[in-house]
Design a protein around this motif. Structure first.
Motif, PDB file in Angstrom:
ATOM      1  N   ARG A 289      -3.035  97.976  46.483  1.00  0.00           N
ATOM      2  CA  ARG A 289      -2.645  97.061  45.408  1.00  0.00           C
ATOM      3  C   ARG A 289      -2.817  95.591  45.779  1.00  0.00           C
ATOM      4  NH1 ARG A 289       1.057 101.223  44.792  1.00  0.00           N
ATOM      5  NH2 ARG A 289       2.628 100.261  46.110  1.00  0.00           N
ATOM      6  N   VAL A 290      -3.256  95.284  46.980  1.00  0.00           N
ATOM      7  CA  VAL A 290      -3.486  93.891  47.346  1.00  0.00           C
ATOM      8  C   VAL A 290      -4.660  93.360  46.512  1.00  0.00           C
ATOM      9  CG1 VAL A 290      -4.262  92.355  49.194  1.00  0.00           C
ATOM     10  CG2 VAL A 290      -2.528  94.090  49.658  1.00  0.00           C
TER      11      VAL A 290
ATOM     12  N   ARG B 128      -7.389 102.168  52.532  1.00  0.00           N
ATOM     13  CA  ARG B 128      -6.510 101.720  51.452  1.00  0.00           C
ATOM     14  C   ARG B 128      -5.381 102.730  51.265  1.00  0.00           C
ATOM     15  NH1 ARG B 128     -10.379  99.338  46.585  1.00  0.00           N
ATOM     16  NH2 ARG B 128     -11.702  97.996  47.891  1.00  0.00           N
TER      17      ARG B 128
ATOM     18  N   SER C  32      -2.642  97.929  51.719  1.00  0.00           N
ATOM     19  CA  SER C  32      -2.228  98.499  50.436  1.00  0.00           C
ATOM     20  C   SER C  32      -3.371  98.408  49.438  1.00  0.00           C
ATOM     21  CB  SER C  32      -1.010  97.755  49.891  1.00  0.00           C
ATOM     22  OG  SER C  32      -0.781  98.102  48.534  1.00  0.00           O
TER      23      SER C  32
ATOM     24  N   SER D  97       1.821  94.398  53.215  1.00  0.00           N
ATOM     25  CA  SER D  97       2.402  93.819  52.012  1.00  0.00           C
ATOM     26  C   SER D  97       1.948  94.549  50.757  1.00  0.00           C
ATOM     27  CB  SER D  97       2.029  92.342  51.903  1.00  0.00           C
ATOM     28  OG  SER D  97       2.528  91.781  50.716  1.00  0.00           O
ATOM     29  N   GLU D  98       2.888  94.708  49.816  1.00  0.00           N
ATOM     30  CA  GLU D  98       2.566  95.329  48.529  1.00  0.00           C
ATOM     31  C   GLU D  98       2.760  94.370  47.361  1.00  0.00           C
ATOM     32  OE1 GLU D  98       2.913  99.834  48.226  1.00  0.00           O
ATOM     33  OE2 GLU D  98       4.866  99.262  49.031  1.00  0.00           O
TER      34      GLU D  98
ATOM     35  N   LYS E 114       0.356 104.138  48.826  1.00  0.00           N
ATOM     36  CA  LYS E 114       1.754 103.760  49.043  1.00  0.00           C
ATOM     37  C   LYS E 114       1.905 103.386  50.507  1.00  0.00           C
ATOM     38  CE  LYS E 114       6.510 105.481  48.921  1.00  0.00           C
ATOM     39  NZ  LYS E 114       7.386 106.662  48.695  1.00  0.00           N
ATOM     40  N   VAL E 115       2.504 102.215  50.746  1.00  0.00           N
ATOM     41  CA  VAL E 115       2.664 101.768  52.133  1.00  0.00           C
ATOM     42  C   VAL E 115       4.062 102.131  52.608  1.00  0.00           C
ATOM     43  CG1 VAL E 115       2.587  99.826  53.723  1.00  0.00           C
ATOM     44  CG2 VAL E 115       1.058  99.863  51.758  1.00  0.00           C
TER      45      VAL E 115
ATOM     46  N   ARG F  94       8.997  91.365  50.981  1.00  0.00           N
ATOM     47  CA  ARG F  94       7.822  91.770  50.215  1.00  0.00           C
ATOM     48  C   ARG F  94       6.601  92.032  51.096  1.00  0.00           C
ATOM     49  NH1 ARG F  94       3.963  87.809  48.704  1.00  0.00           N
ATOM     50  NH2 ARG F  94       4.500  85.685  49.364  1.00  0.00           N
TER      51      ARG F  94
ATOM     52  N   ASN G 294       6.734  93.800  53.859  1.00  0.00           N
ATOM     53  CA  ASN G 294       6.844  95.192  54.321  1.00  0.00           C
ATOM     54  C   ASN G 294       6.666  95.346  55.832  1.00  0.00           C
ATOM     55  OD1 ASN G 294       7.477  97.687  53.312  1.00  0.00           O
ATOM     56  ND2 ASN G 294       5.423  98.195  52.617  1.00  0.00           N
TER      57      ASN G 294
END
Length: 375
Positions: free
Chosen positions: A305-306, A319, A303, A281-282, A322-323, A208, A210
């Protein structure tokens, strides 16, 4: 009379490590404000036990030796005898213990006192692909007890959203969002220099996080002749075949350094030479490392989304929607430009972040404001 909050430190005294949730607990204890008092308690086989008060200072000042520590504490513990009309019990831990869960549901069912929990994330249930099969079922005791807890606080807006919509499905009692502190490393404010050529990543090596994508990106950059260094800090966890493959493939690469473990002094040293942090990390309940970097004025590639980043104003951050390796490569190329890097450094220096003292103050205020049920 001075108000008292009983703090459940069961997991912290059983496993007194210095990372993760245990780190949050230590910062909470270290910065707890007066005049309210903290009384340490732990879950016993038939009820909560009060621990000697010096347990808290020992936990904050240094990691106790695990040899005999837990058993000595149990021998010194006494049954919790708090006045039900004044009892405030705060749980800052995630656990899977069925007995402990029952103690909470029994106490809440008795309808006296006030019980509050700090909620971190719901990954075992909402992101099972990142965990061993059966992890969600193994942790159901926690979730079942949580559904009865009358007072909850969350470390991020994302966690509160998950609690309201996916765990409680509109029947919960969402509480405040209290951000974790960004100043725990004690790193002085950094200044940009074109000579800074290091990218740093903190966090466990597991799917998770990444990290395999990060290593793939830097392998491509190095193949193109990029001189940037990459420093990884974090323990290898189960299910890290891709990460191990990349580490083995790059084991002779002089621009890569990997630390399986590092104390705070080493983390400060590593960050002190960084051009930026890369946090790939996502799936995070909060995401503390990029916040700690920004607190020291160091930009981050991260990311979008962090949760910790989503709660911040933009600035000092690249930012990534998508990572993947291509996105990381593009971000590093951008930051290798001195003018771009200098701009992000100026933005990071101006970005306000939350301190651990603020976190502890807000948790204390919330705990003391919890309404107590009549006996």
């Amino acid at each position: 009379m001075t108000a008292t909050v009983h703090l459940d430190v069961t997991e912290l005294v059983r496993t007194p490590i210095r990372t993760g949730i245990q780190r949050v607990e230590r910062e909470l204890i270290r910065h707890w404000p007066g005049p309210s008092q903290l009384v340490p308690v732990m879950a016993g086989p038939t009820g909560f036990l009060t621990l000697p008060r010096d347990v808290l200072s020992r936990l904050v000042e240094g990691t106790p030796s695990p040899l005999g520590w837990f058993h000595r504490l149990v021998a010194m513990a006494r049954p919790l005898r708090a006045d039900p009309a004044r009892l405030r019990l705060l749980n800052p831990e995630l656990f899977s213990d069925a007995v402990r869960a029952r103690l909470y549901t029994d106490l809440i069912g008795a309808g006296v006192g006030a019980v509050g929990w700090i909620i971190y994330d719901f990954f075992p249930w909402l992101c099972p692909k990142y965990f061993q099969p059966g992890s969600a079922r193994h942790n159901m005791h926690y979730l079942q007890a949580l559904r009865a807890v009358p007072h909850v606080a969350h470390i991020s807006e994302q966690t509160r959203h998950d609690y309201e919509d996916r765990i409680m499905r509109g029947r919960g009692r969402p509480g405040p969002v209290i951000s974790l502190g960004a100043d725990g490393l004690g790193l002085a404010q950094q200044q940009f220099s074109p000579q800074r050529n290091r990218y740093v990543s903190f966090g466990t090596l597991e799917p998770r996080k990444n990290v395999a994508c990060l290593l793939e990106a830097f392998a491509q950059l190095w193949a193109e002749g990029c001189t940037a260094e990459l420093v990884l800090v974090g323990k290898l966890r189960e299910g890290t075949e891709a990460e191990v493959m990349w580490l083995n493939r790059l084991r002779t690469e002089p621009r890569l350094r990997y630390f399986g473990h590092a104390d705070d002094a080493t983390l400060r040293e590593v960050l002190a030479g960084a051009r930026a942090m890369v946090f790939a990390s996502e799936a995070e309940g909060f995401g503390l490392p990029p916040l700690e970097a920004l607190n020291a004025g160091i930009p981050v590639i991260v990311s979008a989304r962090v949760p910790s980043i989503a709660m911040l104003a933009p600035g000092g951050q690249i930012r990534l929607p998508k990572v993947d390796a291509a996105a990381v490569v593009a971000a590093v190329r951008s930051l290798q430009d001195d003018a771009t890097a200098a701009l992000l450094w100026r933005e990071a220096a101006a970005l306000p972040t939350h301190s651990w003292q603020q976190f502890a103050n807000e948790v204390a205020d919330w705990s003391l404001a919890m309404p107590i049920s009549p006996a």
